[in-house]
Design a protein around this motif. Structure first.
Motif, PDB file in Angstrom:
ATOM      1  N   TYR A  54       9.829  -6.555   6.395  1.00  0.00           N
ATOM      2  CA  TYR A  54       8.779  -5.644   5.937  1.00  0.00           C
ATOM      3  C   TYR A  54       8.689  -5.729   4.415  1.00  0.00           C
ATOM      4  CZ  TYR A  54       9.712  -3.630  10.526  1.00  0.00           C
ATOM      5  OH  TYR A  54       9.906  -3.445  11.873  1.00  0.00           O
ATOM      6  N   LEU A  55       7.453  -5.702   3.903  1.00  0.00           N
ATOM      7  CA  LEU A  55       7.213  -5.557   2.468  1.00  0.00           C
ATOM      8  C   LEU A  55       6.777  -4.118   2.202  1.00  0.00           C
ATOM      9  CD1 LEU A  55       5.299  -8.692   1.081  1.00  0.00           C
ATOM     10  CD2 LEU A  55       7.474  -7.770   0.286  1.00  0.00           C
ATOM     11  N   VAL A  56       7.358  -3.490   1.196  1.00  0.00           N
ATOM     12  CA  VAL A  56       7.039  -2.108   0.849  1.00  0.00           C
ATOM     13  C   VAL A  56       6.667  -2.050  -0.629  1.00  0.00           C
ATOM     14  CG1 VAL A  56       7.801   0.285   0.917  1.00  0.00           C
ATOM     15  CG2 VAL A  56       8.739  -1.354   2.547  1.00  0.00           C
ATOM     16  N   ILE A  57       5.505  -1.412  -0.935  1.00  0.00           N
ATOM     17  CA  ILE A  57       5.017  -1.290  -2.303  1.00  0.00           C
ATOM     18  C   ILE A  57       4.922   0.192  -2.659  1.00  0.00           C
ATOM     19  CG2 ILE A  57       3.200  -1.949  -3.927  1.00  0.00           C
ATOM     20  CD1 ILE A  57       4.558  -4.306  -2.552  1.00  0.00           C
ATOM     21  N   GLY A  58       5.391   0.572  -3.841  1.00  0.00           N
ATOM     22  CA  GLY A  58       5.341   1.966  -4.264  1.00  0.00           C
ATOM     23  C   GLY A  58       5.034   2.119  -5.735  1.00  0.00           C
ATOM     24  N   ASP A  59       4.643   3.351  -6.109  1.00  0.00           N
ATOM     25  CA  ASP A  59       4.330   3.696  -7.508  1.00  0.00           C
ATOM     26  C   ASP A  59       3.182   2.865  -8.065  1.00  0.00           C
ATOM     27  OD1 ASP A  59       6.107   5.727  -7.689  1.00  0.00           O
ATOM     28  OD2 ASP A  59       7.623   4.656  -8.839  1.00  0.00           O
ATOM     29  N   VAL A  60       2.177   2.594  -7.220  1.00  0.00           N
ATOM     30  CA  VAL A  60       0.983   1.897  -7.710  1.00  0.00           C
ATOM     31  C   VAL A  60      -0.123   2.925  -7.897  1.00  0.00           C
ATOM     32  CG1 VAL A  60       1.507  -0.354  -6.734  1.00  0.00           C
ATOM     33  CG2 VAL A  60       0.376   1.340  -5.320  1.00  0.00           C
ATOM     34  N   SER A  61      -0.847   2.845  -9.020  1.00  0.00           N
ATOM     35  CA  SER A  61      -1.864   3.846  -9.325  1.00  0.00           C
ATOM     36  C   SER A  61      -3.043   3.749  -8.365  1.00  0.00           C
ATOM     37  CB  SER A  61      -2.344   3.686 -10.770  1.00  0.00           C
ATOM     38  OG  SER A  61      -2.813   2.359 -10.986  1.00  0.00           O
ATOM     39  N   THR A  62      -3.477   2.529  -8.080  1.00  0.00           N
ATOM     40  CA  THR A  62      -4.576   2.317  -7.135  1.00  0.00           C
ATOM     41  C   THR A  62      -4.229   1.128  -6.255  1.00  0.00           C
ATOM     42  OG1 THR A  62      -5.744   0.865  -8.684  1.00  0.00           O
ATOM     43  CG2 THR A  62      -6.332   3.226  -8.712  1.00  0.00           C
ATOM     44  N   MET A  63      -4.892   1.076  -5.104  1.00  0.00           N
ATOM     45  CA  MET A  63      -4.699  -0.044  -4.193  1.00  0.00           C
ATOM     46  C   MET A  63      -6.039  -0.319  -3.532  1.00  0.00           C
ATOM     47  SD  MET A  63      -2.355  -2.193  -2.896  1.00  0.00           S
ATOM     48  CE  MET A  63      -0.732  -1.453  -2.914  1.00  0.00           C
ATOM     49  N   ASP A  64      -6.882  -1.119  -4.222  1.00  0.00           N
ATOM     50  CA  ASP A  64      -8.193  -1.413  -3.656  1.00  0.00           C
ATOM     51  C   ASP A  64      -8.068  -2.508  -2.598  1.00  0.00           C
ATOM     52  OD1 ASP A  64      -7.913  -3.807  -5.027  1.00  0.00           O
ATOM     53  OD2 ASP A  64      -9.213  -3.200  -6.678  1.00  0.00           O
ATOM     54  N   GLU A  65      -9.227  -2.880  -2.035  1.00  0.00           N
ATOM     55  CA  GLU A  65      -9.207  -3.843  -0.934  1.00  0.00           C
ATOM     56  C   GLU A  65      -8.606  -5.177  -1.372  1.00  0.00           C
ATOM     57  OE1 GLU A  65     -12.315  -5.840   2.284  1.00  0.00           O
ATOM     58  OE2 GLU A  65     -12.979  -4.254   0.912  1.00  0.00           O
ATOM     59  N   SER A  66      -8.932  -5.594  -2.593  1.00  0.00           N
ATOM     60  CA  SER A  66      -8.380  -6.852  -3.088  1.00  0.00           C
ATOM     61  C   SER A  66      -6.866  -6.783  -3.203  1.00  0.00           C
ATOM     62  CB  SER A  66      -8.997  -7.194  -4.449  1.00  0.00           C
ATOM     63  OG  SER A  66      -8.409  -8.348  -4.996  1.00  0.00           O
ATOM     64  N   ASP A  67      -6.362  -5.655  -3.709  1.00  0.00           N
ATOM     65  CA  ASP A  67      -4.916  -5.485  -3.832  1.00  0.00           C
ATOM     66  C   ASP A  67      -4.257  -5.492  -2.448  1.00  0.00           C
ATOM     67  OD1 ASP A  67      -5.109  -5.278  -6.585  1.00  0.00           O
ATOM     68  OD2 ASP A  67      -5.331  -3.102  -6.532  1.00  0.00           O
ATOM     69  N   GLN A  68      -4.908  -4.848  -1.479  1.00  0.00           N
ATOM     70  CA  GLN A  68      -4.355  -4.832  -0.133  1.00  0.00           C
ATOM     71  C   GLN A  68      -4.274  -6.242   0.443  1.00  0.00           C
ATOM     72  OE1 GLN A  68      -6.075  -1.823   2.489  1.00  0.00           O
ATOM     73  NE2 GLN A  68      -6.671  -0.618   0.714  1.00  0.00           N
ATOM     74  N   ARG A  69      -5.336  -7.022   0.232  1.00  0.00           N
ATOM     75  CA  ARG A  69      -5.305  -8.405   0.718  1.00  0.00           C
ATOM     76  C   ARG A  69      -4.206  -9.204   0.007  1.00  0.00           C
ATOM     77  NH1 ARG A  69      -8.680  -5.957   3.103  1.00  0.00           N
ATOM     78  NH2 ARG A  69      -6.698  -5.353   4.021  1.00  0.00           N
ATOM     79  N   THR A  70      -3.968  -8.896  -1.277  1.00  0.00           N
ATOM     80  CA  THR A  70      -2.903  -9.590  -2.005  1.00  0.00           C
ATOM     81  C   THR A  70      -1.548  -9.331  -1.371  1.00  0.00           C
ATOM     82  OG1 THR A  70      -4.103  -9.534  -4.107  1.00  0.00           O
ATOM     83  CG2 THR A  70      -1.710  -9.739  -4.225  1.00  0.00           C
ATOM     84  N   VAL A  71      -1.284  -8.055  -1.023  1.00  0.00           N
ATOM     85  CA  VAL A  71      -0.003  -7.722  -0.385  1.00  0.00           C
ATOM     86  C   VAL A  71       0.099  -8.397   0.977  1.00  0.00           C
ATOM     87  CG1 VAL A  71       1.462  -5.853   0.445  1.00  0.00           C
ATOM     88  CG2 VAL A  71       0.121  -5.538  -1.632  1.00  0.00           C
TER      89      VAL A  71
END
Length: 622
Positions: free
Chosen positions: A334-351
């Motif tokens: 599993y990959l877990v991301i935290g403490d990010v100010s925003t998470m737009d669609e592009s950022d989600q696709r990056t993860v």
């Protein structure tokens, strides 16, 4: 003559000073002159009223021109209409093209909730007739006027408001019907043509204002939509740029043989915050970024992620984002991301793209690890098989961290919970900290570890592994090449040690010691059965050594006394007869034996050990 002139002068002076028709009627003058003056005064009154109305319309136009909020404009229109017409109530309905009717939009002086939400179908009531004909209509008594189609809903609302006299005029701009403007009284009242014209003038001004405000509002919405679209384009372009950067970085990591630490570090550089990589069981594999979860909170977070992150799409879990990593429909992390100010669609696709790349990296690591483990397994299996090229196997073992020229203990780990042997081998490797050579042989994990004391090594390994699974560890050894030892002898020793360790593990389970670790020597007399080369003398000495040493140093016969005691059925008196001594002497010797071998020596298990050792002592002596 002078009297007539004086009266005419007074009449003209009164007319010039703005006297009312009633005041003029009181002047004693020629009736014809008085009537003419009264007509002139009336015309003056009409002119003044029109000037006042025109001024009021100008003020209204100026006020409406300064407004941009549609709701405020409509409220201002009905408020002005009520004031200009001097009526109890003024209200305005707007055209609804979808339903082909008009609906109440603004009121001034209204008190009825039912009236404030009424809708008027075209042709129904006074307002519906105005909307249908696009002409003004007015009545002094609405309910008594048969010109209008009376309906229960409209008449009920009008009656609830208490209206009687109503005047309505259409709101039209260049053939576009906007709505209807009304002025109403709660008492009968006839509306003059001037009043109807005044309401019509206000309606024309109001219609233009409404259309202009709507146009301005539409323009503002269009500009806002255009601005939003432009912003989305910028965001999309920025997202494409970030995605390209992420793709290049991930490709670089894979091509350069980078690991999972490089991936988590890259994610924090791209998105900020922190990133974690957990294995399929929620155990931390990698961490990067500022202020990641502490050890106190990591366990709960990992538990939530394992239970809630599903599929290949990013999932919001509280304040963090998580995505499952899978390969060939098997969950591997599993990959877990935290403490990010925003998470737009592009950022989600990056993860999500990072999760795919991580799966490739993990598979590569797993394949390389499995290849290395297969090499270890091949070496271990070759060594314990009893045949093979010792030179090749010994060199391979040294390259893998075990020098067979030094003493080594052989451990066999059997899993008692039915889990796969592969995971058991990985667990043994982890528990040994990479010290030793671990492989899979016949479904068990077999380990060669440096050392000379197999029993404690087995017990310690069993204890470490017990934190995650139930295993039983049998041990044998030590074995080594030794100076001048033949290759065949070492391979035979390893094969024998493997057999003994496996038998020891099975004996531990049979003796109810599942989850324990020991060598054959630790099993007492049971070790003589499972051992491939029983050390009888060593066993005898381990049980009777304290008595034998005492007899040798003191010239006593405690060993003989103990044997006579058992042969006499554990009777001190009969033992004394066999030994030709007094019963008290036997009792004193038994006390001495207790001090040397322990007070529990007469328990069934310990007594059996002692009797077996006494019998084997004669075998060793012979």
């Amino acid at each position: 003559m002078p009297d007539t002139v004086d009266a005419g002068t007074r009449l003209l002076e009164s007319l010039a000073s703005g006297a009312s028709p009633a005041d003029l009627a009181a002047i004693d003058v020629d009736p014809h002159a008085r009537d003419l003056a009264m007509r002139i005064a009336g015309a003056f009154d009409v002119q003044r009223r029109r000037e006042q109305q025109l001024a009021a319309l100008v003020d209204t136009a100026r006020e409406l021109a300064s407004m941009t909020d549609p709701s405020v404009v409509l409220d201002a229109i009905v408020r002005r209409a009520r004031a200009l017409m001097g009526t109890d109530v003024a209200y305005l309905t707007l055209y609804d093209p979808t339903n082909e009717d008009t609906y109440m939009r603004a009121t001034a002086g209204s008190v009825s909730a039912q009236f404030q939400v009424v809708r008027l179908d075209f042709g129904s009531g006074l307002g519906g007739l105005v909307a249908q004909s696009r002409k003004p209509y007015w009545t002094a008594d609405y309910f008594a006027d048969a010109r209008f189609m009376h309906t229960s809903s409209i008449d009920g609302a009008v009656g609830d408001e208490g209206l009687v006299a109503i005047c309505g005029t259409p709101l039209i701009v260049k053939d576009e019907f906007v709505g209807v403007l009304f002025a109403s009284n709660r008492t009968p009242r006839p509306f003059t043509h001037d009043e109807v014209a005044l309401l019509g003038s206000l309606a024309a001004l109001a219609a233009v204002t409404i259309v202009q405000v709507r146009a301005a509002e539409d323009s503002a919405r269009t500009l806002a939509a255009l601005s939003e679209a432009t912003e989305r384009v910028h965001q999309y372009a920025a997202g494409i740029e970030r995605a390209a950067t992420a793709h290049d970085r991930f490709a670089e990591i894979v091509l350069e043989g980078g690991g999972v630490d490089d991936l988590t570090e890259s994610l924090t550089q791209l998105l900020g915050g922190w990133a974690l990589l957990l294995d399929e069981d929620g155990v931390l594999r990698s961490v990067a970024g500022a202020s990641p979860p502490t050890a106190d909170t990591l366990h709960d977070l990992a538990e939530q992620v394992v239970h809630r992150a599903e599929g290949a799409r990013l999932t919001r879990i509280g304040d963090v984002w998580a995505v499952a990593i899978s390969a060939t429909e098997t969950r591997i992390g599993y990959l877990v991301i935290g403490d990010v100010s925003t998470m737009d669609e592009s950022d989600q696709r990056t993860v999500e793209r990072a999760a795919v790349v991580t799966a490739l990296v993990l598979l590569g690591e797993r394949n390389r690890a499995e290849a290395r483990q297969q090499q270890r397994t091949d070496v271990v299996a070759g060594l314990v098989s009893g045949h093979g090229d010792l030179g090749v196997l010994s060199a391979a073992a040294r390259s893998l961290g075990v020098d067979l020229r030094e003493p080594s203990c052989l451990l066999v780990v059997r899993r008692d919970d039915g889990g796969p042997a592969r995971s058991l081998v990985l667990a043994v490797n982890a528990a040994l900290g990479g010290l030793g050579l671990v492989g899979e042989v016949d479904g068990h994990a077999v380990a060669l570890v440096p050392g000379t004391d197999p029993g404690p090594a087995a017990a310690e390994l069993a204890q470490r592994l017990s934190r995650t699974s139930v295993v039983t560890v049998g041990a044998a050894g030590p074995v080594s090449e030794g100076a001048g030892a033949s290759a065949g002898r070492l391979l035979e020793d390893l094969a024998a040690a493997h057999t003994e360790a496996l038998r020891t593990a099975e004996a531990l389970v049979a003796l109810g010691r599942r989850g324990d670790g020991a060598s054959a020597a630790d099993l007492g007399f049971a070790g003589l059965i499972v051992g491939t080369r029983p050390e009888v003398a060593a066993y005898v000495h381990s049980v009777l050594g304290a008595l034998v040493d005492y007899d040798a140093s003191r010239g006593t016969d405690l060993v003989g006394t103990l044997e006579a005691y058992f042969l006499a059925g554990s009777s001190p008196r009969h033992a004394a007869t066999r030994l030709h001594v007094h019963t008290n002497t036997v009792a004193q010797r038994l006390e001495r034996i207790s001090r040397l071998v322990g007070d529990a020596w007469q328990s069934p298990e310990r007594a059996l050990e002692l009797q077996l050792a006494l019998r084997l002592r004669h075998l060793v002596a012979s």
